[in-house]
Write a protein that holds these residues in place. Structure first.
Motif, PDB file in Angstrom:
ATOM      1  N   TYR A 163       0.850  -1.190   0.000  1.00  0.00           N
ATOM      2  CA  TYR A 163       0.000   0.000   0.000  1.00  0.00           C
ATOM      3  C   TYR A 163       0.886   1.241   0.000  1.00  0.00           C
ATOM      4  O   TYR A 163       2.056   1.199   0.395  1.00  0.00           O
ATOM      5  CB  TYR A 163      -0.908   0.034   1.231  1.00  0.00           C
ATOM      6  N   GLY A 217      -4.786  -1.532   5.647  1.00  0.00           N
ATOM      7  CA  GLY A 217      -4.346  -0.914   4.401  1.00  0.00           C
ATOM      8  C   GLY A 217      -4.722   0.550   4.331  1.00  0.00           C
ATOM      9  O   GLY A 217      -5.097   1.182   5.314  1.00  0.00           O
ATOM     10  N   SER A 218      -4.605   1.084   3.143  1.00  0.00           N
ATOM     11  CA  SER A 218      -4.934   2.488   2.899  1.00  0.00           C
ATOM     12  C   SER A 218      -5.767   2.583   1.626  1.00  0.00           C
ATOM     13  O   SER A 218      -6.145   1.580   1.023  1.00  0.00           O
ATOM     14  CB  SER A 218      -3.650   3.327   2.769  1.00  0.00           C
ATOM     15  N   THR A 246      -4.852   3.680  -1.250  1.00  0.00           N
ATOM     16  CA  THR A 246      -4.089   3.398  -2.469  1.00  0.00           C
ATOM     17  C   THR A 246      -3.470   2.008  -2.362  1.00  0.00           C
ATOM     18  O   THR A 246      -2.474   1.801  -1.647  1.00  0.00           O
ATOM     19  CB  THR A 246      -2.987   4.454  -2.681  1.00  0.00           C
ATOM     20  N   PHE A 247      -4.074   1.063  -3.079  1.00  0.00           N
ATOM     21  CA  PHE A 247      -3.551  -0.302  -3.123  1.00  0.00           C
ATOM     22  C   PHE A 247      -2.599  -0.412  -4.317  1.00  0.00           C
ATOM     23  O   PHE A 247      -2.929  -0.006  -5.436  1.00  0.00           O
ATOM     24  CB  PHE A 247      -4.695  -1.295  -3.259  1.00  0.00           C
ATOM     25  N   SER A 297     -11.338  -3.463   4.426  1.00  0.00           N
ATOM     26  CA  SER A 297     -10.312  -3.320   3.400  1.00  0.00           C
ATOM     27  C   SER A 297     -10.867  -3.799   2.075  1.00  0.00           C
ATOM     28  O   SER A 297     -11.574  -4.808   2.010  1.00  0.00           O
ATOM     29  CB  SER A 297      -9.068  -4.131   3.775  1.00  0.00           C
ATOM     30  N   THR A 340     -11.490   2.372   2.505  1.00  0.00           N
ATOM     31  CA  THR A 340     -10.836   1.572   3.544  1.00  0.00           C
ATOM     32  C   THR A 340     -11.147   2.239   4.887  1.00  0.00           C
ATOM     33  O   THR A 340     -10.286   2.863   5.513  1.00  0.00           O
ATOM     34  CB  THR A 340      -9.320   1.495   3.316  1.00  0.00           C
TER      35      THR A 340
END
Length: 857
Positions: A97, A108-109, A111-112, A464, A504
């Protein structure tokens, strides 16, 4: 060894599982660039994949700033809990991420970047394997050229063979036989950080209140800190200690932070007059070792406060009564307004000072983002230290769960109500057991008990990989938690606040519910929705996760990422092959089980199936403390024969009884010998004289036999010594041959056992130096042949049957045996080996007398 053959080598009743995973994250190369300008701030999270497709947190790397090829070189070590059982670890999931606030998060965030799954089922125990795998799942518009992201990882897997666990229901039933409750809580509220400002002028004056949530659903205050004026980062260092009774059974500790309007007034009730700054809750079972004592909790808004939790429609519990009873349209409008106010409280400053502070932070963030990267966003945090002590006791109503109790009359009811389990437990006696029927008699039936989930609590951390409802948009997500019974009946538990503009989302809200007595919870359902903020349209469904609680052990937690399924109104982006990022929800769940008594009344038509009591109290006490006289229950003396019986058995088992009887008979015989004939009558005198004569004859015969036997043994000893002195063959070693005694039971058996060595002759010999070896050959002398003929001479004649069976009185030829005999008459005549008995000349009496006399061997 081949993994397949390794599994086949596991014996029946055992299973092979991965118990530990050690590894190192190396370098990530070729990570795609997103929409933002500049470089990335990447980090990698590692999750373990279980056989039920649920995932668990394993490791999270640090955030590397401003790079497309981070070199992590970080080690991780994960121990697989044995409580997982057959749902073992089968793989690892690596996901990269781009951090937005320089913080790494397991959820996570937004932006994967990329991801990959690594299979561990075929790994050999103890072998280190290096992988450099290609990562997939990248959105196609982010791909530049043919370059694909790759990650290097080194993994070492360790396996063990364990006994297959018992059936989950058996383990669960075994766990409810004991109840563990928190006996004491010791804690310290250290400090707060980044609290919200609620004052128009100046800063907040924070004060915190510590409360406990009990098994019964009650919430009780146990500590209150002092007010720290004019700060958003207060330091309290307040210590507290509290002891609980067994009937309290605390489960959760909550901390509520308020802004005091009267900081100088010690009697001010800040929860009534002040403004709420945040709340947090923590399970007390996680305060036991080996958990860390120090914890950093995230403060959540009003939806975490006990009095203002949201219902299923998003209305707080402390809302107006009119709003609670309004129709669905009005309630939907109210929930939208409450959600918008909650967002404004988290984002909009409320004072001039706060405006200036916010503007300065934005300018600093823009400058730092331009030079170095993003800054950490504001989060309200609370640092605390908690430690608990638990106590274990027997579960109430266990006897009723093991075996149901029949209730037939009022005496059974009184006996059941007198049990101490009703004071120790949380359940009251069933109404059907207490309330009488129309005829005044108590209800007849069966009182049993079953285990049930009475309290469920946990935490929803975040989600997520939730897909948006429209391309290029983000969701306003919230979660609704419900309990489902085995009959598919739903019970509402909790609703989280709405997190705006995030795919997320992070909630970090604690939920709890005291399950009503008329409800049942065997499964939890987590439903995620997108709020459209339009009363005319229903909220969009984003997915649903389910967690089975049927066999979860009381007091143990389940911390997993549950897959979200069933979303229909979402838009899935196009990604590269090799990996699909699943939508998941991160939760942690605890349950508390208790044994609940249940009374099942019998129908009126079936009352005859339960027999009434066998007796009633119809008269006064005959004996104090006893209502009837039963002679069979009175103590009686033990007869002397029964007292002597154990002694006789002990003497018989040790062999002393026979020895004692012999001594007793000898004493009687000696007493009879000392008595004179005048002591007896006429008939007794004749019998005694005959008995004395017979005993004298027997004693004389025994003495003569002993003398003959001694003479025979002396003769044989002299003969053996004479045989030994004879010349032996050259080379014979007689010292190595021990002359052994002949067994008396083998008198007629022709063997070499016990014979002197002179009956063996040397057949051959040879010289080997100074040592001479001799081979012996068996031979029989004339003396041994004569001895054998003499031994068999007395058993060659077989007497007739008529001679052995006697009828009537003995003949005159046999009566002479009672008269005393001389020594010559007692000694049998010596015969040669060729003599034979003449059956025509000998009378039957003579033959029988010869058979009774001892034979000379």
């Amino acid at each position: 060894m081949n993994p397949k053959s390794y599994k086949n080598a596991v014996p029946e009743g055992y299973y092979n599982r991965i118990c530990r995973v050690i590894g190192r994250i190396g370098t990530c190369k070729g990570l795609p660039n997103g929409e933002r300008r500049g470089r990335l701030d990447p980090y990698v999270i590692i999750k373990g994949i279980r056989s039920n497709n649920h995932t668990v947190n394993v490791y999270s790397t640090s955030v590397h700033h401003n790079t497309f090829a981070p070199d992590f070189n970080e080690d991780f070590d994960f121990h697989v809990p044995a409580s997982w059982g057959l749902r073992e670890l089968v793989g690892l999931r690596l996901m990269a991420y781009d951090s937005e606030d320089l913080l790494a998060n397991f959820d996570g965030s937004e932006t994967f970047l990329a991801g990959v799954d690594v299979d561990l089922s075929a790994c050999t125990s103890g072998r280190t394997v290096s992988h450099e795998v290609e990562m997939g799942g990248v959105e196609t518009y982010k791909i530049r050229g043919s370059r694909r992201p790759r990650v290097s990882i080194v993994i070492t897997v360790y396996r063990e063979v364990l006994v297959k666990p018992q059936d989950p229901r058996v383990l669960m039933l075994q766990s409810v036989r004991k109840v563990n409750y928190v006996r004491e809580v010791v804690g310290r509220i250290i400090q707060g950080e980044g609290l919200k400002n609620r004052d128009l002028v100046g800063l907040s004056d924070p004060q915190c209140i510590v409360r406990i949530v009990f098994l019964s659903g009650e919430v009780r205050e146990i500590a209150r800190s002092e007010v720290i004026p004019g700060t958003l980062d207060p330091v309290w260092n307040m210590q507290f200690q509290f002891t609980f009774e067994p009937e309290d059974q605390p489960l959760l500790i909550t901390v509520d932070v308020y802004d005091s309007d009267n900081p100088t007034d010690p009697t001010d009730r800040v929860e009534l007059t002040g403004e709420h700054l945040g709340s947090a809750a923590y399970p007390l079972l996680k305060c036991l070792p080996p958990h860390e004592r120090k914890q950093v909790m995230r403060l959540v808004g009003r939806s975490q406060k006990h009095e203002s939790r949201l219902d299923k429609d998003g209305i707080p519990h402390d809302a107006d009564t009119e709003l609670k009873t309004a129709n669905s349209y009005v309630r939907t409008l109210a929930s939208i307004r409450i959600a918008q106010e909650s967002m404004l409280e988290d984002r909009k400053p409320t004072s001039v000072v706060d405006h200036m502070v916010s503007l300065g932070k934005k300018m600093k963030a823009a400058m730092t983002d331009f030079l170095n990267g993003p800054v950490i966003q504001d989060r309200s945090l609370l640092t605390v230290e908690f430690r608990t002590r638990i106590k274990s006791e027997d579960m109430p109503h266990l006897a009723a769960m093991d075996k149901a109790v029949q209730v037939a009359d009022v005496y059974d009811v009184e006996r059941i109500l007198a049990l101490p389990d009703w004071q120790r437990g949380i359940y009251a006696p069933p109404k059907a057991l207490i309330e009488p029927r129309n005829d005044g008699e108590p209800s007849r039936g069966t009182l049993g008990a079953n285990e049930e989930i009475v309290f469920v609590y946990g935490q929803v951390m975040g989600a997520s990989g939730i897909f948006p409802t429209k391309s290029g948009t983000k969701n306003d997500s919230y979660v609704v938690i419900e309990g489902v019974s085995r009959k598919a009946e739903h019970t509402f538990i909790h609703r989280t606040r709405m997190v705006p503009k995030k795919n997320t989302p992070e909630w970090y809200e604690t939920f709890y519910l005291r399950v009503p007595e008329d409800a049942e919870v065997s499964r939890l359902v987590f439903s995620v929705y997108h709020s459209r903020q339009d009363p005319a349209r229903e909220d969009a469904f984003l997915g649903r996760a389910s967690l089975d609680l049927a066999y979860q052990i009381s007091g143990e937690s389940i911390a997993e990422d549950l897959p979200l399924v069933g979303a229909t109104s979402v838009v899935k982006p196009k990604v590269t092959t090799g990996f699909r990022r699943p939508s998941s929800l991160s939760v942690e769940v605890f349950v508390e089980r208790r044994v609940k008594p249940q009374f099942v009344a019998v129908e009126e038509d079936s009352l005859t199936t339960l027999p009434p009591r066998s007796h009633f109290l119809s008269r006064k006490e005959v004996i104090p403390g006893r209502w009837f006289e039963d002679l069979s229950q009175e103590p009686c003396p033990v007869p002397s024969a029964e007292q002597e019986a154990p002694k006789v058995l002990e003497l018989h088992s040790t062999g002393q009884l026979v020895q004692g009887n012999r001594k007793l008979l000898d004493m009687i015989r000696n007493h009879h010998r000392d008595m004179k004939p005048s002591d007896f009558g006429t008939s007794d005198t004749l019998l005694l004289e005959r008995d004395l004569k017979r005993r004298q004859v027997e004693q004389e015969i025994k003495n003569q036999q002993d003398e003959l036997l001694a003479a025979k043994r002396a003769k044989e000893r002299r003969r053996d010594l004479a045989d030994i002195n004879e010349d032996l063959p050259e080379g014979a070693d007689f010292n190595k041959r021990i002359v052994m005694k002949k067994a008396k039971s083998l008198s007629a058996l022709q063997t070499r056992f016990g014979k002197p060595p002179n009956i063996f002759a040397a057949s051959s010999k040879r010289d080997l130096g100074d040592i001479k070896h001799v081979t012996l050959k068996q031979g029989f002398s004339a003396k041994s042949s004569a001895f054998l003929a003499e031994t068999f001479s007395d058993i060659l004649h077989k007497p007739d049957v008529a001679d052995l069976v006697q009828h009537g009185r003995p003949s005159s030829a046999q009566e002479h045996l009672l008269a005393p005999r001389t020594q010559q008459q007692l000694l049998p005549a010596r015969r040669g080996p060729d003599d034979r008995p003449n059956s025509a000349q000998d009378s039957p009496g003579m033959r029988s007398s010869r058979q009774q006399l001892p034979l000379k061997r």
